[in-house]
Scaffold this active site. Structure first.
Site, PDB file in Angstrom:
ATOM      1  N   GLY A 107      -6.899  13.095   3.335  1.00 51.69           N
ATOM      2  CA  GLY A 107      -6.025  11.894   3.482  1.00 51.69           C
ATOM      3  C   GLY A 107      -5.112  11.547   2.311  1.00 51.69           C
ATOM      4  O   GLY A 107      -4.586  10.528   2.332  1.00 51.69           O
ATOM      5  N   HIS A 159      -5.780   9.293  -7.773  1.00 55.21           N
ATOM      6  CA  HIS A 159      -5.689   7.880  -7.861  1.00 55.21           C
ATOM      7  C   HIS A 159      -7.042   7.297  -7.076  1.00 55.21           C
ATOM      8  O   HIS A 159      -7.360   8.005  -6.284  1.00 55.21           O
ATOM      9  CB  HIS A 159      -4.364   7.278  -7.195  1.00 55.21           C
ATOM     10  CG  HIS A 159      -4.282   7.944  -5.945  1.00 55.21           C
ATOM     11  ND1 HIS A 159      -3.700   9.128  -5.516  1.00 55.21           N
ATOM     12  CD2 HIS A 159      -4.806   7.369  -4.528  1.00 55.21           C
ATOM     13  CE1 HIS A 159      -3.521   9.385  -4.575  1.00 55.21           C
ATOM     14  NE2 HIS A 159      -4.035   8.532  -3.859  1.00 55.21           N
TER      15      HIS A 159
HETATM   16  P1  AMP Z   1      -3.506   8.190  -0.633  1.00 56.86           P
HETATM   17  O1  AMP Z   1      -3.115   8.434   0.888  1.00 56.86           O
HETATM   18  O2  AMP Z   1      -4.820   8.393  -0.536  1.00 56.86           O
HETATM   19  O3  AMP Z   1      -2.852   9.255  -1.283  1.00 56.86           O
HETATM   20  O4  AMP Z   1      -2.942   6.756  -1.183  1.00 56.86           O
HETATM   21  C1  AMP Z   1      -1.816   6.581  -1.377  1.00 56.86           C
HETATM   22  C2  AMP Z   1      -1.625   5.250  -1.568  1.00 56.86           C
HETATM   23  O5  AMP Z   1      -0.428   5.109  -2.149  1.00 56.86           O
HETATM   24  C3  AMP Z   1      -1.438   4.457  -0.087  1.00 56.86           C
HETATM   25  O6  AMP Z   1      -2.472   3.728  -0.040  1.00 56.86           O
HETATM   26  C4  AMP Z   1      -0.112   3.801  -0.036  1.00 56.86           C
HETATM   27  O7  AMP Z   1      -0.087   2.681   0.606  1.00 56.86           O
HETATM   28  C5  AMP Z   1       0.031   3.717  -1.691  1.00 56.86           C
HETATM   29  N1  AMP Z   1       1.569   3.552  -1.914  1.00 56.86           N
HETATM   30  C6  AMP Z   1       2.370   4.521  -1.818  1.00 56.86           C
HETATM   31  N2  AMP Z   1       3.518   4.033  -2.446  1.00 56.86           N
HETATM   32  C7  AMP Z   1       3.410   2.869  -3.397  1.00 56.86           C
HETATM   33  C8  AMP Z   1       4.190   2.326  -4.007  1.00 56.86           C
HETATM   34  N3  AMP Z   1       5.352   2.523  -4.451  1.00 56.86           N
HETATM   35  N4  AMP Z   1       3.430   1.400  -4.640  1.00 56.86           N
HETATM   36  C9  AMP Z   1       2.060   0.809  -4.319  1.00 56.86           C
HETATM   37  N5  AMP Z   1       1.276   1.729  -3.433  1.00 56.86           N
HETATM   38  C10 AMP Z   1       1.919   2.581  -2.915  1.00 56.86           C
END
Ligand code: AMP
Length: 114
Positions: free
Chosen positions: A93, A100
């Protein structure tokens, strides 16, 4: 040269984020698409693509990030319990190729996750 990830652009101040904590090693900010009442992302400033890419030299950094996660959970009143999630790889996912940690709380969290 490969394109910067969205998280690297946030670290570099090129795009805004709702930052809740920052120090020399990491940045924490609210997820733009929250999956719980509290949904914060904690990221290292060092560019590490995923958990798979963590090197032995990064172990102290990973420990530091977990202390920040715990301290943020306390500050954000997640005393009832919370979850820390790392999505790794496409099937895991992961959508942003910068390591992160999701900090989720503020509602009962089901198990198993989807
Ligand atoms: P993942 O799917 O584990 O890679 O998580 C990536 C996360 O980053 C998702 O929950 C997104 O909603 C979040 N995300 C993407 N772009 C941004 C942004 N510009 N600011 C804050 N969160 C973000």
């Amino acid at each position: 040269m490969t394109e910067k990830t969205i998280f690297k652009r946030i670290i570099d101040g090129e795009i805004p984020a709702n930052v809740v904590f920052e120090d020399d090693q990491c940045l924490a900010f609210h997820d733009v698409n929250p999956q719980a009442p509290t949904h914060v992302l904690v990221i290292p400033k060092k560019e590490i693509a995923s958990l798979e890419a963590v090197a032995d030299e990064d172990i102290p950094l990973i420990g530091h990030l977990h202390r920040v996660l715990r301290d943020l959970a306390r500050q954000l009143d997640l005393g009832d319990g919370y979850r820390v999630v790392v999505n790794c790889g496409a099937s895991g996912g992961q959508t942003v190729d910068h390591l992160h940690f999701h900090l989720l709380g503020g509602r009962p969290l089901g198990w198993p996750p989807g």
